[in-house]
Design a protein around this motif. Structure first.
Motif, mmCIF file in Angstrom:
data_model
loop_
_atom_site.group_PDB
_atom_site.id
_atom_site.type_symbol
_atom_site.label_atom_id
_atom_site.label_comp_id
_atom_site.label_asym_id
_atom_site.label_seq_id
_atom_site.Cartn_x
_atom_site.Cartn_y
_atom_site.Cartn_z
ATOM 1 N N ALA A 26 0.830 -1.203 0.000
ATOM 2 C CA ALA A 26 0.000 0.000 0.000
ATOM 3 C C ALA A 26 0.861 1.249 0.000
ATOM 4 N N THR A 31 -1.581 4.092 -1.640
ATOM 5 C CA THR A 31 -3.010 3.879 -1.427
ATOM 6 C C THR A 31 -3.218 3.176 -0.087
ATOM 7 N N THR A 35 -7.670 -1.102 0.022
ATOM 8 C CA THR A 35 -7.746 -1.022 -1.437
ATOM 9 C C THR A 35 -6.889 -2.096 -2.087
#
Length: 298
Positions: A26, A31, A35
């Protein structure tokens, strides 16, 4: 089914494969963990195979995932090449030949080219100032910035500005003029004219009408020589306002009606060329920035 794949999921797969955890993946993608997890789950669902084995220590590739890893890396490289190619499509690369008048080139155009060349280091510009021999239709130049509108050939033309003219003399010449009540407008004045070869110029025709058969004190074949002659106090010359004022000359208070439009012309076949469009638009911007200076607005 492969046709339903979301290609945005491939970077998540690569990031997890390389880092071994959702957290580091991530961070590398900029992000959130949720996600990344969602994209991995979606990719596994649509491929129909498990890509990772989840352990307390992190994520490890399954045999199927290891087999697909080189394909995902190839996809990553292809996307990088795609982005790089797209970037070159917004950068002007190549050689552009511009035909224009010497006075515009030296005082207006050349001083304004630095930002353009800084944005497009792959661009080079050739400036041709012997405009009497330049033929856009014959591809002697790619672009032209001039005061005479091309009337023939496969040429696209737009007006980008106005070049204003006035009648000028040196301060010494103007101070010595006879301006008494019995003096005519130009009694005793000396004029700087153009040679016979330039007799079609509006300035040359104005001087010829004013002299009524008399000879100019000096005739020249270039605007720079006209300016030098006026600066030397030899007589009155019709000059672009911006050149005359910057040379310290003084203007006669009369309207000549000789202002000329400035036309930007290019061969129509080149209108789709990125390098030509970028240079043309920059030239128009240069003229617009100097609009009042060129027109002679005080």
């Amino acid at each position: 089914m492969t046709e339903r794949l979301n290609w945005d999921d491939a970077p998540a797969f690569l990031a997890v494969a390389r880092t071994g955890t959702l957290t580091f993946a991530a961070k590398s993608l900029g992000t959130g963990i949720a996600t990344v997890s969602r994209r991995i789950a979606r990719l596994e669902s649509r491929l129909g195979v498990p890509l990772f084995v989840r352990h307390q220590s992190g994520y490890r590739l399954t045999d199927q995932g290891a087999t697909l890893l080189p394909r995902a890396e190839a996809l990553e490289q292809a996307m990088g090449a795609f982005r790089a190619q797209a970037a070159t499509e917004t950068e002007a690369i190549g050689h552009v030949r511009l035909a224009t008048a010497e006075n515009l080139a030296n005082s207006i155009i050349i001083p304004g080219l630095a930002p353009l060349l800084a944005r497009h280091p792959g661009l080079s510009i050739e400036i041709l100032t012997d405009v009497s021999t330049i033929n856009l239709h014959g591809r002697d130049a790619d672009l032209a910035l001039r005061m005479v509108r091309p009337e023939r050939g496969n040429v696209s033309v737009r007006r980008v500005g106005t070049l204003g003219f006035g009648l000028y003399g040196s301060p010494e010449y103007m101070a010595a003029r006879d301006t008494g009540p019995d003096a005519g407008r130009f009694d005793g004045d000396r004029f700087i004219g153009w040679s016979e070869r330039q007799g079609g110029l509006p300035a040359a025709q104005w001087i010829e009408r004013t002299l009524r058969g008399q000879m100019p004190v000096v005739t020249t074949t270039t605007l720079s020589a006209q300016l030098s002659s006026a600066t030397a106090g030899l007589g009155l010359a019709i000059l672009p306002h911006f050149l005359a004022r910057e040379a310290g000359l003084r203007e006669m208070p009369l309207e000549l009606g000789l202002d000329q439009p400035i036309w930007l012309a290019l061969h129509s076949d080149l209108s789709a060329s990125l390098r030509i469009r970028i240079v043309a638009d920059h030239l128009a911007e240069i003229v617009e920035r100097n609009r009042e200076r060129l027109a002679g607005v005080r």
